[in-house]
Scaffold this active site. Structure first.
Site, PDB file in Angstrom:
ATOM      1  N   SER A  25       1.031  -1.025  -0.270  1.00  0.00           N
ATOM      2  CA  SER A  25       0.236   0.078  -0.434  1.00  0.00           C
ATOM      3  C   SER A  25       0.666   1.575   0.006  1.00  0.00           C
ATOM      4  O   SER A  25       1.957   1.046   0.199  1.00  0.00           O
ATOM      5  CB  SER A  25      -0.678   0.199   1.194  1.00  0.00           C
ATOM      6  OG  SER A  25      -1.428   1.090   1.737  1.00  0.00           O
ATOM      7  N   TYR A  73      -3.188   1.023  10.666  1.00  0.00           N
ATOM      8  CA  TYR A  73      -2.445   0.553   9.332  1.00  0.00           C
ATOM      9  C   TYR A  73      -1.602   1.190   8.676  1.00  0.00           C
ATOM     10  O   TYR A  73      -0.751   0.127   8.011  1.00  0.00           O
ATOM     11  CB  TYR A  73      -4.069   1.722   8.329  1.00  0.00           C
ATOM     12  CG  TYR A  73      -3.800   0.515   6.951  1.00  0.00           C
ATOM     13  CD1 TYR A  73      -4.054  -0.733   6.752  1.00  0.00           C
ATOM     14  CD2 TYR A  73      -3.582   1.622   5.867  1.00  0.00           C
ATOM     15  CE1 TYR A  73      -4.131  -1.173   5.712  1.00  0.00           C
ATOM     16  CE2 TYR A  73      -3.791   0.294   5.066  1.00  0.00           C
ATOM     17  CZ  TYR A  73      -3.625  -0.549   4.542  1.00  0.00           C
ATOM     18  OH  TYR A  73      -4.000  -0.882   3.103  1.00  0.00           O
TER      19      TYR A  73
HETATM   20  P1  NAP Z   1     -11.103  -6.139   0.223  1.00  0.00           P
HETATM   21  O1  NAP Z   1     -12.248  -5.923  -1.288  1.00  0.00           O
HETATM   22  O2  NAP Z   1     -11.421  -6.220   1.194  1.00  0.00           O
HETATM   23  O3  NAP Z   1     -10.787  -7.506   0.325  1.00  0.00           O
HETATM   24  C1  NAP Z   1      -9.971  -8.202   1.568  1.00  0.00           C
HETATM   25  C2  NAP Z   1      -9.203  -9.602   1.133  1.00  0.00           C
HETATM   26  O4  NAP Z   1      -8.899 -10.322   2.048  1.00  0.00           O
HETATM   27  C3  NAP Z   1     -10.979 -10.125   1.750  1.00  0.00           C
HETATM   28  O5  NAP Z   1     -10.922 -11.231   0.295  1.00  0.00           O
HETATM   29  C4  NAP Z   1     -10.705 -11.294   2.637  1.00  0.00           C
HETATM   30  O6  NAP Z   1     -11.698 -11.827   2.730  1.00  0.00           O
HETATM   31  C5  NAP Z   1      -9.770 -10.979   2.797  1.00  0.00           C
HETATM   32  N1  NAP Z   1      -9.087 -10.798   3.794  1.00  0.00           N
HETATM   33  C6  NAP Z   1      -8.670 -10.515   4.527  1.00  0.00           C
HETATM   34  N2  NAP Z   1      -8.566 -11.159   6.549  1.00  0.00           N
HETATM   35  C7  NAP Z   1      -8.610 -12.671   6.152  1.00  0.00           C
HETATM   36  C8  NAP Z   1      -7.744 -13.164   6.834  1.00  0.00           C
HETATM   37  N3  NAP Z   1      -7.886 -13.434   8.122  1.00  0.00           N
HETATM   38  N4  NAP Z   1      -7.471 -14.418   6.268  1.00  0.00           N
HETATM   39  C9  NAP Z   1      -7.916 -14.537   4.983  1.00  0.00           C
HETATM   40  N5  NAP Z   1      -8.157 -13.783   3.480  1.00  0.00           N
HETATM   41  C10 NAP Z   1      -8.489 -12.317   4.755  1.00  0.00           C
HETATM   42  O7  NAP Z   1      -9.773  -5.134   0.009  1.00  0.00           O
HETATM   43  P2  NAP Z   1      -8.984  -4.560  -1.107  1.00  0.00           P
HETATM   44  O8  NAP Z   1      -8.877  -3.413  -1.475  1.00  0.00           O
HETATM   45  O9  NAP Z   1      -8.979  -6.194  -2.437  1.00  0.00           O
HETATM   46  O10 NAP Z   1      -7.771  -5.806  -0.185  1.00  0.00           O
HETATM   47  C11 NAP Z   1      -6.800  -6.136  -0.757  1.00  0.00           C
HETATM   48  C12 NAP Z   1      -5.471  -5.932  -0.082  1.00  0.00           C
HETATM   49  O11 NAP Z   1      -4.882  -4.642  -0.497  1.00  0.00           O
HETATM   50  C13 NAP Z   1      -5.329  -5.776   1.235  1.00  0.00           C
HETATM   51  O12 NAP Z   1      -4.222  -5.579   1.601  1.00  0.00           O
HETATM   52  C14 NAP Z   1      -4.683  -4.270   1.503  1.00  0.00           C
HETATM   53  O13 NAP Z   1      -4.629  -3.670   2.753  1.00  0.00           O
HETATM   54  C15 NAP Z   1      -4.069  -3.869  -0.050  1.00  0.00           C
HETATM   55  N6  NAP Z   1      -4.701  -2.344  -0.196  1.00  0.00           N
HETATM   56  C16 NAP Z   1      -6.044  -2.062  -0.323  1.00  0.00           C
HETATM   57  C17 NAP Z   1      -5.639  -0.448  -1.310  1.00  0.00           C
HETATM   58  C18 NAP Z   1      -7.537  -0.130  -1.998  1.00  0.00           C
HETATM   59  O14 NAP Z   1      -7.655   0.926  -1.731  1.00  0.00           O
HETATM   60  N7  NAP Z   1      -8.639  -1.187  -1.151  1.00  0.00           N
HETATM   61  C19 NAP Z   1      -5.128   0.252  -1.190  1.00  0.00           C
HETATM   62  C20 NAP Z   1      -3.129  -0.277  -0.930  1.00  0.00           C
HETATM   63  C21 NAP Z   1      -3.896  -2.223  -0.305  1.00  0.00           C
HETATM   64  P3  NAP Z   1     -12.815 -12.892   3.505  1.00  0.00           P
HETATM   65  O15 NAP Z   1     -13.147 -11.673   4.598  1.00  0.00           O
HETATM   66  O16 NAP Z   1     -13.136 -13.254   2.520  1.00  0.00           O
HETATM   67  O17 NAP Z   1     -11.770 -13.331   4.518  1.00  0.00           O
END
Ligand code: NAP
Length: 244
Positions: free
Chosen positions: A131, A144
């Site tokens: 991130s 975070y």
């Molecule tokens: P998201 O749509 O909320 O997806 C998060 C995923 O992580 C879901 O599939 C969730 O699945 C899984 N997850 C969460 N806790 C978990 C656990 N304990 N065990 C296994 N799976 C788990 O958000 P996203 O944006 O795709 O985020 C993905 C990654 O990108 C994260 O690491 C986030 O920090 C990073 N990121 C996101 C952004 C943004 O703006 N969206 C920006 C920078 C970085 P379940 O709930 O089904 O377990």
């Protein structure tokens, strides 16, 4: 035989888009996350394999790993996210512990469990979804950002520890991507989540998945170290252009 890709956090957002993109690029994809219904539907769409996984639980990670083939070519670590937007002096211990469990220890657990299988492939590749918060911070983002900074330290250490083993390590660091990220951060408050993207154009999960596939499909001697992807409307983690 198709190469094997494992994607954590594959039930939603960047992980789901990466699983789909890797399948389209010819990988045999194994998908992990906690919500089995969501995972099954993504897996069914791409002919992949859904295995329930909680990266905060060592036994779950080991059971997941044991169900995978003996060789894994690519591990995409996308499981994680943010909880809350409290200032440091009002930080919530439960939220911080959970963020460390998923973003930091989850990365370490998955890496430890899959290391032998990545090695066995003779050209293993760990792709971590970091991130901007891995190297920038913002008001209310302290917990975070601390977790994502810690994850970056793990990634940089792996590059040193794995030197000479033909294991590649890539960090992809996105800015704002419209996924379920903000809904999760704000405990399901749709209005607060929608406000995050008000008047600006965020990235889509597919934009990050494109980078995952590109990094993964470089020749074996090329390690793509870090890719930073921001929306055009975002100059820093805390500096966003909004229309109107
Ligand atoms: P998201 O749509 O909320 O997806 C998060 C995923 O992580 C879901 O599939 C969730 O699945 C899984 N997850 C969460 N806790 C978990 C656990 N304990 N065990 C296994 N799976 C788990 O958000 P996203 O944006 O795709 O985020 C993905 C990654 O990108 C994260 O690491 C986030 O920090 C990073 N990121 C996101 C952004 C943004 O703006 N969206 C920006 C920078 C970085 P379940 O709930 O089904 O377990």
């Amino acid at each position: 035989m198709n190469k094997i890709a494992v994607v954590t956090g594959a039930s939603s957002g960047i992980g789901a888009a990466s699983a789909k993109a890797l399948a389209a690029a010819g990988f045999n994809v194994y998908l992990g996350a906690r919500r089995s219904d969501r995972l099954n539907s993504v897996a069914a769409e791409i002919g992949g394999h859904a295995i329930v996984l909680d990266v905060t639980d060592t036994v779950s990670v080991e059971t997941f790993s044991a169900a995978l083939p003996e060789q894994v070519h690519v591990l995409v670590n996308s499981a994680g996210g943010a909880l809350g937007l409290n200032s440091i002096v009002e930080f919530d211990e439960r939220q911080w512990l959970q963020m460390y469990q998923s973003n930091v220890l989850g990365l370490a657990r998955m890496t430890r469990a899959l290391y032998p299988k990545l090695r066995a492939s003779t050209d293993g590749h760990l792709i971590h979804i970091g991130s901007l918060a891995g190297f920038e911070t913002y008001v209310g983002g302290g917990g975070y950002a601390a977790a994502k900074h810690a994850a970056r330290a793990i990634i940089e250490t792996l590059r040193l520890e794995w030197l000479g083993q033909q294991l590649r390590v890539t960090t992809i660091d996105p800015g704002m991507v419209e996924t379920e990220f903000s809904m999760v951060r704000f405990g399901g408050n749709a209005e607060r989540a929608a406000n995050v993207y008000a008047g600006m154009r965020p990235l889509h999960a597919q934009d990050i998945a494109d980078a995952v596939v590109w990094a993964t499909t470089r020749p074996a001697h090329v390690n793509v170290d870090q890719i930073v992807i921001r929306p055009t409307d975002q100059a820093r983690a805390d500096k966003v252009f909004r229309r109107g």
